[in-house]
Each structure stands twice: as C-alpha cells, then as structure tokens.
Design an enzyme around this catalytic site. Structure first.
Site, PDB file in Angstrom:
ATOM      1  N   CYS A   4       0.985  -1.250   0.138  1.00  0.00           N
ATOM      2  CA  CYS A   4       0.101   0.001  -0.009  1.00  0.00           C
ATOM      3  C   CYS A   4       0.851   1.129   0.027  1.00  0.00           C
ATOM      4  O   CYS A   4       1.557   1.432   0.948  1.00  0.00           O
ATOM      5  CB  CYS A   4      -0.833   0.088   1.148  1.00  0.00           C
ATOM      6  SG  CYS A   4      -1.725   1.775   1.238  1.00  0.00           S
ATOM      7  N   HIS A  46      -4.463   1.388   8.279  1.00  0.00           N
ATOM      8  CA  HIS A  46      -4.954   1.258   7.068  1.00  0.00           C
ATOM      9  C   HIS A  46      -6.374   0.523   6.896  1.00  0.00           C
ATOM     10  O   HIS A  46      -6.766  -0.079   7.551  1.00  0.00           O
ATOM     11  CB  HIS A  46      -3.971  -0.150   6.422  1.00  0.00           C
ATOM     12  CG  HIS A  46      -4.538  -0.440   4.696  1.00  0.00           C
ATOM     13  ND1 HIS A  46      -4.079   0.255   3.648  1.00  0.00           N
ATOM     14  CD2 HIS A  46      -5.376  -1.273   4.640  1.00  0.00           C
ATOM     15  CE1 HIS A  46      -4.466  -0.125   2.684  1.00  0.00           C
ATOM     16  NE2 HIS A  46      -5.624  -1.169   3.046  1.00  0.00           N
ATOM     17  N   THR A  94      -8.328   5.590  -6.857  1.00  0.00           N
ATOM     18  CA  THR A  94      -7.057   4.962  -7.248  1.00  0.00           C
ATOM     19  C   THR A  94      -6.001   4.489  -6.288  1.00  0.00           C
ATOM     20  O   THR A  94      -5.409   3.538  -6.711  1.00  0.00           O
ATOM     21  CB  THR A  94      -6.220   5.992  -8.151  1.00  0.00           C
ATOM     22  OG1 THR A  94      -5.743   7.121  -7.469  1.00  0.00           O
ATOM     23  CG2 THR A  94      -6.906   6.423  -9.486  1.00  0.00           C
ATOM     24  N   HIS A  99      -8.211   8.214   2.349  1.00  0.00           N
ATOM     25  CA  HIS A  99      -7.699   9.541   2.361  1.00  0.00           C
ATOM     26  C   HIS A  99      -8.630  10.579   1.979  1.00  0.00           C
ATOM     27  O   HIS A  99      -9.603  10.508   1.191  1.00  0.00           O
ATOM     28  CB  HIS A  99      -6.455   9.563   1.410  1.00  0.00           C
ATOM     29  CG  HIS A  99      -6.860   9.429  -0.241  1.00  0.00           C
ATOM     30  ND1 HIS A  99      -6.796   7.763  -0.514  1.00  0.00           N
ATOM     31  CD2 HIS A  99      -7.078  10.081  -1.236  1.00  0.00           C
ATOM     32  CE1 HIS A  99      -7.205   7.983  -1.854  1.00  0.00           C
ATOM     33  NE2 HIS A  99      -7.501   9.104  -2.186  1.00  0.00           N
TER      34      HIS A  99
END
Ligand code: AMP
Ligand code: ZN
Length: 112
Positions: A4, A46, A94, A99
């Site tokens: 990631c 995450h 993407t 975020h």
C-alpha cells in the site's frame, strides 16, 4: 499493509512532502495537484475504503476531521477549502487507503 503506497508513505519508506504529522495521521502534498493547494490526509492505520469504516474505527476518521481545521490554518486556507473523499471505482478512487483531499487556494465552482 504490504504494497500500500500510503502505508509506505506513513512509515517513511516512500518520501512525501509532509505538511502535518502526529502519531495518528499524516498530511502531505498531492503529487499531481488539482488546485494551488492540494493536500492528502491519511490515518496511519490502513483502511482501504470509506465503506470499511464502522463503529470500531470511526474514531480514526473523526480524528482526521478534528485536525483538518488545524492543517487548513497552518497552510493559510483562511478563505475556505474543499474536502473530497473518493470511494470505489465509480468515484475514481485510485489509492486504496482511505484519504481525504484538501483543495484550496482558488474559488471553486459548484460543479464536479
Ligand atoms: P484518489 O483518486 O482519490 O484515490 O486519489 C489518489 C491521489 O493520490 C491522487 O490525487 C494522486 O495524485 C495522489 N498520489 C498518488 N501517489 C502519490 C504519492 N506518492 N505522493 C503524493 N500523492 C500521491
Ligand atoms: Zn495503507
């Protein structure tokens, strides 16, 4: 999370132009800015998509929103800014690490 890119940015494995960091979140400049000021804010934990947020982790998202005004003030966005989160394919997400885009430094139109 292995592979990631934003986890790697959070851990310092990949460099970023940092604007704000504490033990829980990181804010850095977007590589391909869509406005004069274009920042990304991530949790150091995450979560792939906004649809992964539930009562067990919503405090991490709330913390991001607690700090967005601090970050906006730090970079001089006193005339306002836009916050965007893309979730999933149709939205054009993407990078699959939740975020929030902070966009500012210009006057936006209503349209997307
Ligand atoms: P999204 O389309 O919402 O998933 O947005 C991902 C954003 O991450 C895009 O605006 C990219 O320009 C940005 N981005 C991708 N890789 C990097 C990187 N290494 N450093 C900074 N921004 C990045
Ligand atoms: Zn990640």
């Amino acid at each position: 999370m292995e592979n990631c890119i934003f986890c790697k940015i959070a851990s310092g494995q990949i460099p970023s132009d940092k604007v704000y960091e504490d033990d829980r979140i990181l804010c850095f400049k977007d590589l391909h800015p869509q406005a004069p000021i274009h920042l990304l804010v991530i949790s150091k934990k995450h979560f792939a998509k906004l649809t992964d947020i539930d009562s067990s982790n919503s405090a991490d998202i709330a913390y991001i929103f607690e700090k967005i005004p601090v970050i906006a003030k730090k970079v001089g966005l006193d005339k306002g800014f836009r916050v965007i989160a893309n979730c999933g394919e149709d939205a054009g997400q993407t990078v699959f690490h939740v975020h929030f885009h902070i966009l500012g430094g210009k006057k936006f139109s209503e349209s997307f």
